[in-house]
Design an enzyme around this catalytic site. Structure first.
Site, PDB file in Angstrom:
ATOM      1  N   TYR A 153      -3.100   0.045  -2.363  1.00 36.37           N
ATOM      2  CA  TYR A 153      -1.641   0.306  -3.019  1.00 36.37           C
ATOM      3  C   TYR A 153      -1.896  -0.798  -4.218  1.00 36.37           C
ATOM      4  CZ  TYR A 153      -0.273   2.536   1.189  1.00 36.37           C
ATOM      5  OH  TYR A 153       0.024   3.457   2.125  1.00 36.37           O
ATOM      6  N   HIS A 207      -8.099   3.241   6.386  1.00 37.98           N
ATOM      7  CA  HIS A 207      -7.109   3.970   5.791  1.00 37.98           C
ATOM      8  C   HIS A 207      -7.000   5.519   6.148  1.00 37.98           C
ATOM      9  CE1 HIS A 207      -3.887   3.458   2.327  1.00 37.98           C
ATOM     10  NE2 HIS A 207      -3.678   4.669   2.947  1.00 37.98           N
TER      11      HIS A 207
END
Ligand SMILES: NC(=O)c1ccc[n+]([C@@H]2O[C@H](COP(=O)([O-])OP(=O)(O)OC[C@H]3O[C@@H](n4cnc5c(N)ncnc54)[C@H](OP(=O)(O)O)[C@@H]3O)[C@@H](O)[C@H]2O)c1
Length: 284
Positions: free
Chosen positions: A51, A109
């Site tokens: 992010y 992730h």
């Protein structure tokens, strides 16, 4: 009030049921978003290396006025890192970017790099990355470890060789996308599910059937969507940097009836169109 409620992970660590998603909040805006969320009562903040805002999350955590131990901070090992040494270095990189001495929860992730999502065989790489997470856990750098976007066989790969079992699987879960078999499998394996994109990246805001159900409870569509994921027994991670949205997203102390839960659970999958093979990024 939902902001005060927690689940216990399999290792006893308490995780707040409602968290703040931070994907697509710019690094420069993230510290303020975290401070706003904390002031409203949020104690669970979700970020990821991918992010690009771990720095901002860490600044928000360090400047929000609460003790570090009163907050639950999650981040994610980049999906592309599938080797032990690279993973160890990246975990330290997250600690450094966050400016924190420990992370509450760190996830792999995705089982595959994003460029090959649901593609090739990364079983060995995932075991190597997992070994690094176990070491970081052992060293006290990370209080709980888990995975994200892992299907049954991806979980089995870890469960078959680990010394610490995954405590969390963060998955795309929302009305219109309820992976019932996978949720049941995670429950059987004592893996807590976190629901990401509970509002389908915002796509459900336009969904007439959901709006009709929300109207009957006199709640907003986001409130219904968030409550739905909570009643499934998952952590809910809606994203917003808007304090008004944060506040209303936490006002979910109502109960969806069994009948409406069944309707939402059975709702036809959203058509992710060109993003069908990779719904993680759809709607953006
Ligand atoms: N593990 C993974 O692979 C993965 C993938 C995707 C997401 N995630 C995590 O899950 C989090 C949430 O997912 P997401 O960001 O995809 O989508 P989401 O939370 O389902 O939806 C976010 C959208 O809903 C809007 N929204 C939120 N609350 C609202 C409200 N009360 N009223 C009106 N609109 C509202 C937001 O707009 P505003 O910003 O204007 O409020 C934003 O456009 C992410 O931030 C991230 O932390 C993880």
């Amino acid at each position: 009030m939902i902001l005060n409620e927690t689940y216990a992970l399999s290792n006893g660590v308490q995780i707040p049921k409602l968290g703040l998603g931070t994907w697509f909040i710019d690094d420069g805006d993230t510290a303020q978003a975290v401070r706003d969320a904390v002031e409203i009562g949020y104690r669970n903040i979700d970020t990821a290396q991918a992010y690009g805002n771990e720095r901002g999350v860490g600044e928000g955590v360090r400047t929000c006025g609460l003790d570090r131990d009163d907050l639950f901070v999650s981040t994610k090992l980049a999906a592309e890192i599938k080797d032990h040494d690279g993973a160890l270095a990246a975990i330290d990189g997250s600690l450094s970017a966050l400016g924190l001495d420990h992370i509450d929860l760190m996830l792999i992730h995705s089982p595959q790099p994003w460029a090959d999502f649901r593609g090739g065989d990364y079983a060995e790489g995932n075991r190597e990355a997992w070994r690094a997470l176990e070491e970081a856990h052992q060293a006290g750098k990370v209080r709980a470890i888990g995975v994200s976007n892992f299907l049954e066989h991806d979980l089995d790969n870890i469960l078959g060789s680990c010394t610490v079992a995954p405590q969390v699987n963060q998955l795309l879960v929302h009305a219109g996308n309820t992976p019932g078999d996978l949720l049941a499998y995670c429950a059987d394996e004592n893996v807590l599910v976190e629901a990401y994109s509970p509002i389908a990246h915002g796509a459900l805001l336009q969904h007439p059937e959901i709006a009709e159900i929300a109207g009957r409870y006199d709640v907003s569509v986001p409130q219904l969507c968030i409550r739905y994921t909570l009643q499934l027994g998952t952590v809910s991670l809606p994203k917003t940097a808007n304090p008004e949205h944060m506040r209303s997203n936490a006002e979910v102390d109502f109960t969806i009836s069994a009948l409406d839960m069944a309707t939402l659970r059975g709702m036809q999958a959203l058509d992710y169109g060109e993003h069908r093979a990779f719904p993680v990024y759809s709607g953006k």
